[in-house]
Design a protein around this motif. Structure first.
Motif, short mmCIF file in Angstrom:
data_model
loop_
_atom_site.label_atom_id
_atom_site.label_comp_id
_atom_site.label_asym_id
_atom_site.label_seq_id
_atom_site.Cartn_x
_atom_site.Cartn_y
_atom_site.Cartn_z
N MET A 73 105.43 9.59 164.75
CA MET A 73 104.08 9.51 165.30
C MET A 73 103.49 8.13 165.03
O MET A 73 102.76 7.58 165.87
CB MET A 73 103.20 10.60 164.71
N ALA A 74 103.78 7.58 163.85
CA ALA A 74 103.32 6.22 163.56
C ALA A 74 103.99 5.22 164.49
O ALA A 74 103.36 4.26 164.96
CB ALA A 74 103.60 5.87 162.10
N LEU A 75 105.27 5.44 164.77
CA LEU A 75 105.98 4.57 165.69
C LEU A 75 105.44 4.72 167.11
O LEU A 75 105.32 3.74 167.86
CB LEU A 75 107.48 4.89 165.67
N ALA A 76 105.10 5.94 167.49
CA ALA A 76 104.56 6.18 168.83
C ALA A 76 103.20 5.52 169.01
O ALA A 76 102.81 5.20 170.13
CB ALA A 76 104.46 7.69 169.08
N LYS A 77 102.49 5.33 167.92
CA LYS A 77 101.17 4.71 168.00
C LYS A 77 101.22 3.20 167.89
O LYS A 77 100.18 2.55 167.92
CB LYS A 77 100.27 5.29 166.90
N GLY A 78 102.41 2.64 167.71
CA GLY A 78 102.50 1.19 167.77
C GLY A 78 103.27 0.51 166.66
O GLY A 78 103.53 -0.70 166.75
N ALA A 79 103.62 1.22 165.59
CA ALA A 79 104.45 0.59 164.56
C ALA A 79 105.81 0.23 165.18
O ALA A 79 106.31 0.93 166.06
CB ALA A 79 104.64 1.53 163.38
N ASP A 80 106.39 -0.88 164.72
CA ASP A 80 107.62 -1.38 165.33
C ASP A 80 108.87 -0.70 164.79
O ASP A 80 109.83 -0.49 165.51
CB ASP A 80 107.71 -2.90 165.09
N ARG A 81 108.88 -0.38 163.52
CA ARG A 81 110.02 0.29 162.91
C ARG A 81 109.57 0.94 161.62
O ARG A 81 108.42 0.73 161.18
CB ARG A 81 111.19 -0.66 162.66
N ARG A 191 94.25 6.14 167.69
CA ARG A 191 94.63 6.51 169.06
C ARG A 191 95.55 7.72 169.06
O ARG A 191 96.22 8.02 168.07
CB ARG A 191 95.34 5.34 169.73
N TYR A 192 95.53 8.40 170.19
CA TYR A 192 96.53 9.44 170.40
C TYR A 192 97.83 8.78 170.84
O TYR A 192 97.81 7.76 171.53
CB TYR A 192 96.08 10.44 171.46
N ALA A 193 98.92 9.35 170.47
CA ALA A 193 100.21 8.83 170.91
C ALA A 193 100.41 9.17 172.38
O ALA A 193 100.32 10.33 172.77
CB ALA A 193 101.33 9.42 170.06
N SER A 194 100.63 8.15 173.20
CA SER A 194 100.86 8.39 174.62
C SER A 194 102.28 8.92 174.84
O SER A 194 103.15 8.78 173.97
CB SER A 194 100.68 7.08 175.40
N LEU A 195 102.50 9.51 176.01
CA LEU A 195 103.85 9.99 176.32
C LEU A 195 104.83 8.82 176.32
O LEU A 195 105.97 8.94 175.87
CB LEU A 195 103.86 10.70 177.67
N GLY A 197 104.52 6.09 174.58
CA GLY A 197 104.74 5.71 173.20
C GLY A 197 105.69 6.66 172.49
O GLY A 197 106.51 6.23 171.67
N ILE A 198 105.54 7.96 172.78
CA ILE A 198 106.43 8.95 172.15
C ILE A 198 107.87 8.73 172.57
O ILE A 198 108.80 8.80 171.76
CB ILE A 198 105.95 10.37 172.50
N ARG A 199 108.06 8.42 173.86
CA ARG A 199 109.43 8.16 174.33
C ARG A 199 109.98 6.89 173.68
O ARG A 199 111.14 6.85 173.25
CB ARG A 199 109.44 8.02 175.85
N GLN A 200 109.16 5.85 173.59
CA GLN A 200 109.63 4.61 172.98
C GLN A 200 109.94 4.79 171.50
O GLN A 200 110.87 4.17 170.97
CB GLN A 200 108.57 3.52 173.15
N ALA A 201 109.17 5.68 170.85
CA ALA A 201 109.37 5.89 169.42
C ALA A 201 110.75 6.46 169.11
O ALA A 201 111.30 6.22 168.03
CB ALA A 201 108.29 6.82 168.87
N GLN A 202 111.31 7.19 170.07
CA GLN A 202 112.64 7.76 169.85
C GLN A 202 113.71 6.68 169.74
O GLN A 202 114.79 6.93 169.19
CB GLN A 202 112.99 8.73 171.00
N GLN A 203 113.42 5.51 170.29
CA GLN A 203 114.40 4.43 170.26
C GLN A 203 114.16 3.46 169.10
O GLN A 203 114.97 2.56 168.88
CB GLN A 203 114.33 3.63 171.59
N LYS A 204 113.05 3.65 168.38
CA LYS A 204 112.75 2.72 167.29
C LYS A 204 113.48 3.11 166.01
O LYS A 204 113.77 4.29 165.79
CB LYS A 204 111.23 2.68 167.04
N GLU A 205 113.72 2.13 165.20
CA GLU A 205 114.54 2.32 163.99
C GLU A 205 113.76 2.99 162.86
O GLU A 205 112.63 2.60 162.56
CB GLU A 205 115.04 0.96 163.51
N ILE A 206 114.34 4.03 162.29
CA ILE A 206 113.87 4.55 161.00
C ILE A 206 115.04 4.35 160.04
O ILE A 206 116.01 5.11 160.06
CB ILE A 206 113.47 6.03 161.07
N ALA A 207 114.96 3.33 159.22
CA ALA A 207 116.08 2.97 158.35
C ALA A 207 116.07 3.83 157.09
O ALA A 207 115.09 3.79 156.34
CB ALA A 207 115.99 1.49 157.98
#
Length: 265
Positions: A73-81, A191-195, A197-207
């Motif tokens: 959710m943090a990634l969906a709202k704009g965090a990069d990784r 902000r609310y996480a946009s759809l 943003g949610i889709r993009q968050a699935q591709q972002k790295e959680i190390a």
């Protein structure tokens, strides 16, 4: 520039629940991003969006694999990784206290070398409220706690913050970077996480990281606090429930109020 935001998955408990040993049974828990951390994420993303230079926002958390759903959710709202720290030694702790958390985040800061660290003022579950300041002390950064207004542009060497003090007093002060700021609710409107943003968050790295990745051992998370019991406190309220028709219950209430001296005869 890099901004590190410490985030936490917290559990909300249903109205009716059961305690299983030293925890509330999982059936009665729903997990979400800690409210105060949500404001910290928004503050970081706003700085990044307003910047003329590249600003990377990294979310860091201590939590099991299950927490990745919340951290996204943090990634969906704009965090990069994101960086997620967990291993068996942490899982064995009945209560991860402030010192243990700071030991972990200290190494994350050493690894990421951020210019600014934002934390929520407190967590909704343990409500310690000390991690941000303790982390700043450990890593040698300047700090400001309970920040409810932040004036900072990426690249500046100083941030102007307004912070709450006791008794309704507020303070405006300047903080030199690198710094740790603990963010109070109300500083912005998360902000609310946009759809999208949610889709993009699935591709972002959680190390994933464990203690050994950070150069720590199991003793690093042995805190001074131990959870020894959990129970529902006895209610001290003395409520009376009136049942029946409106006329009957109104008459009963009136009788009680007269007996208590709230109203006259």
């Amino acid at each position: 520039m890099k901004i590190l935001v410490t985030v936490k998955e917290v559990a909300a408990v249903e109205d009716d629940f059961e305690i299983d040993g030293l925890a509330i049974d999982e059936r009665y828990l729903e997990y979400d991003l800690n409210e105060w951390d949500d404001y910290a994420v928004e503050a970081a993303v706003q700085i990044a969006e307003a910047a003329d230079e590249d600003v990377e926002v990294v979310a860091a958390t201590i939590g099991p694999e299950r927490s990745e759903e919340t951290i996204r959710m943090a990634l969906a709202k704009g965090a990069d990784r994101a960086v997620r720290v967990w291993d068996d030694a942490i899982a064995e702790q009945s209560l991860l206290d402030v010192d243990a958390k700071v030991s972990v985040f200290e190494q994350v800061v050493a690894e990421e070398d951020p210019d600014l660290v934002l934390t929520g003022v407190q967590a909704a579950d343990d409500a310690f409220g000390a991690t941000g300041v303790a982390l700043a002390n450990r890593v040698g950064y300047q700090w400001a706690a309970v920040v409810n207004d932040l004036d900072y542009a990426a690249g500046d060497e100083t941030a102007t913050v307004r912070r709450e003090l006791e008794g309704g007093v507020e303070e405006i002060t300047e903080i030199d970077l690198p710094a740790v700021l603990s963010i109070q609710t109300g500083i912005n409107e998360p902000r609310y996480a946009s759809l999208r943003g949610i889709r993009q968050a699935q591709q972002k790295e959680i190390a994933p990281r464990d203690l050994s990745d950070l150069g720590l051992d199991a003793e690093s998370v042995d805190g001074a606090l131990e959870l020894v019991d959990m129970y529902e406190p006895e209610s001290e309220s003395d409520a009376t429930l009136f049942e029946g028709s409106a006329e009957d219950t109104a008459a009963e209430l009136a009788s009680v109020l007269r007996d208590k001296g709230v109203v006259g005869e």
